[in-house]
Write a protein that holds these residues in place. Structure first.
Motif, mmCIF file in Angstrom:
data_model
loop_
_atom_site.group_PDB
_atom_site.id
_atom_site.type_symbol
_atom_site.label_atom_id
_atom_site.label_comp_id
_atom_site.label_asym_id
_atom_site.label_seq_id
_atom_site.Cartn_x
_atom_site.Cartn_y
_atom_site.Cartn_z
ATOM 1 N N PRO A 125 11.289 2.886 -9.741
ATOM 2 C CA PRO A 125 10.132 3.159 -10.606
ATOM 3 C C PRO A 125 10.228 4.462 -11.392
ATOM 4 O O PRO A 125 9.403 4.702 -12.272
ATOM 5 N N LYS A 126 11.217 5.288 -11.087
ATOM 6 C CA LYS A 126 11.398 6.526 -11.864
ATOM 7 C C LYS A 126 12.195 6.258 -13.145
ATOM 8 O O LYS A 126 12.155 7.050 -14.084
ATOM 9 N N VAL A 127 12.914 5.150 -13.174
ATOM 10 C CA VAL A 127 13.702 4.780 -14.352
ATOM 11 C C VAL A 127 13.040 3.638 -15.109
ATOM 12 O O VAL A 127 12.921 3.666 -16.343
ATOM 13 N N MET A 128 12.616 2.617 -14.379
ATOM 14 C CA MET A 128 11.925 1.473 -14.994
ATOM 15 C C MET A 128 10.427 1.753 -14.991
ATOM 16 O O MET A 128 9.839 1.954 -13.919
ATOM 17 N N LEU A 129 9.827 1.767 -16.153
ATOM 18 C CA LEU A 129 8.458 2.230 -16.302
ATOM 19 C C LEU A 129 7.499 1.089 -16.640
ATOM 20 O O LEU A 129 7.770 0.285 -17.542
ATOM 21 N N VAL A 130 6.385 1.045 -15.914
ATOM 22 C CA VAL A 130 5.354 0.051 -16.212
ATOM 23 C C VAL A 130 4.640 0.411 -17.509
ATOM 24 O O VAL A 130 4.342 -0.459 -18.333
ATOM 25 N N ASN B 11 0.795 -1.226 0.000
ATOM 26 C CA ASN B 11 0.000 0.000 0.000
ATOM 27 C C ASN B 11 0.829 1.278 0.000
ATOM 28 O O ASN B 11 0.281 2.357 -0.249
ATOM 29 N N ILE B 12 2.118 1.179 0.271
ATOM 30 C CA ILE B 12 2.943 2.395 0.289
ATOM 31 C C ILE B 12 4.101 2.346 -0.697
ATOM 32 O O ILE B 12 4.807 3.337 -0.877
ATOM 33 N N ALA B 13 4.296 1.207 -1.366
ATOM 34 C CA ALA B 13 5.381 1.095 -2.342
ATOM 35 C C ALA B 13 5.125 2.026 -3.529
ATOM 36 O O ALA B 13 3.980 2.223 -3.944
ATOM 37 N N GLU B 14 6.200 2.582 -4.073
ATOM 38 C CA GLU B 14 6.098 3.467 -5.234
ATOM 39 C C GLU B 14 6.221 2.648 -6.517
ATOM 40 O O GLU B 14 7.198 1.942 -6.731
ATOM 41 N N PHE B 15 5.207 2.753 -7.385
ATOM 42 C CA PHE B 15 5.199 2.015 -8.640
ATOM 43 C C PHE B 15 5.406 2.925 -9.847
ATOM 44 O O PHE B 15 5.513 2.451 -10.970
#
Length: 242
Positions: A203-208, A162-166
């Motif tokens: 998650p700022k470099v690797m993008l979903v 619930n708090i992890a940055e994706f």
């Protein structure tokens, strides 16, 4: 006269030392009781955010995308994907994976990188500031011990998801599912879960939204790790006593 002055100075220094010692002792007791109480409350109370989320909002000047979801409303596929990716010994350890710490120290010339467990990541993201220092690392260890002592493994995993940055300003499984897949956290499939787990380290470099070849390959690797662990059946281990 000189002896009286010397004795007076010694007495003054002794009283000063005792006073400082008492003050430090009271502060330590207050810190221990206070942090214990906060972590105990969070065993049942869902936090509105985290230290990392609040820091991002202050820096960005806008609200982060974040919506709390209980663990039973988060796909088991995502639960096992983050365990496979981030901390395969999560059900077994008491907050610290010492074999991974030893490997990280060896591989990184004594610098401790890439050895944080899910519990440690929750501790630093929920309670602490960004940065690297011995004080922060000590506090991280303290909060990790408290969580492992007072919370269940399911609660730690629930807090993590619930708090992890994706993604930039996207925190938690529910927000990530909505933003990247137009879905809910409960209905994430295995591939979507693997992609989300892949970007967690950065998650700022690797993008979903626009996965690179590396992200796609890493997501496939995580899927294989999930299979090797036994799939979502591995989550039963979270119920077992340590």
């Amino acid at each position: 006269m000189i002896n009286n002055r010397s004795r007076g100075a010694v007495g003054l220094m002794s009283r000063l030392f005792v006073s400082i010692f008492k003050t430090l002792w009271y502060l330590l007791v207050a810190f221990v009781v206070g942090t214990f109480g906060i972590v105990l409350c969070l065993k049942w109370v869902d936090p509105p955010g985290s230290a990392v989320i609040m820091t991002w909002e202050l820096d960005a000047g806008r609200s982060a995308k974040h919506r709390w979801q209980p663990l039973e409303k988060i796909s088991p596929q995502l639960q096992i994907a983050v365990i496979a990716s981030e901390d395969q010994k999560f059900p077994e350890h008491f907050g610290f994976d010492f074999s991974s710490i030893k490997s990280a120290l060896t591989e990184n010339d004594g610098r401790l990188r890439g050895a944080s467990t899910i519990s440690q990541q929750v501790a630093k993201n929920l309670f602490l500031w960004n940065g690297r220092s011995y004080v922060r690392k000590a506090l991280e260890a303290w909060y990790t011990l408290l969580m492992e002592l007072l919370w269940t493994k399911q609660r730690i995993l629930e807090m993590y998801l619930n708090i992890a940055e994706f993604g930039e300003g996207v925190y938690g499984a529910q927000a990530a599912a909505q933003v990247f897949f137009g879905n809910t956290a409960l209905n994430l499939n295995a591939r979507q879960s693997a992609l989300l787990a892949t970007v967690l380290p950065n998650p700022k470099v690797m993008l979903v939204a626009r996965p690179s070849d590396y992200v796609n390959k890493r997501a496939s690797d995580i899927s294989r790790l999930v299979w090797q662990l036994g799939g979502t059946g591995y989550l039963i281990k979270l119920d077992e006593p340590q």
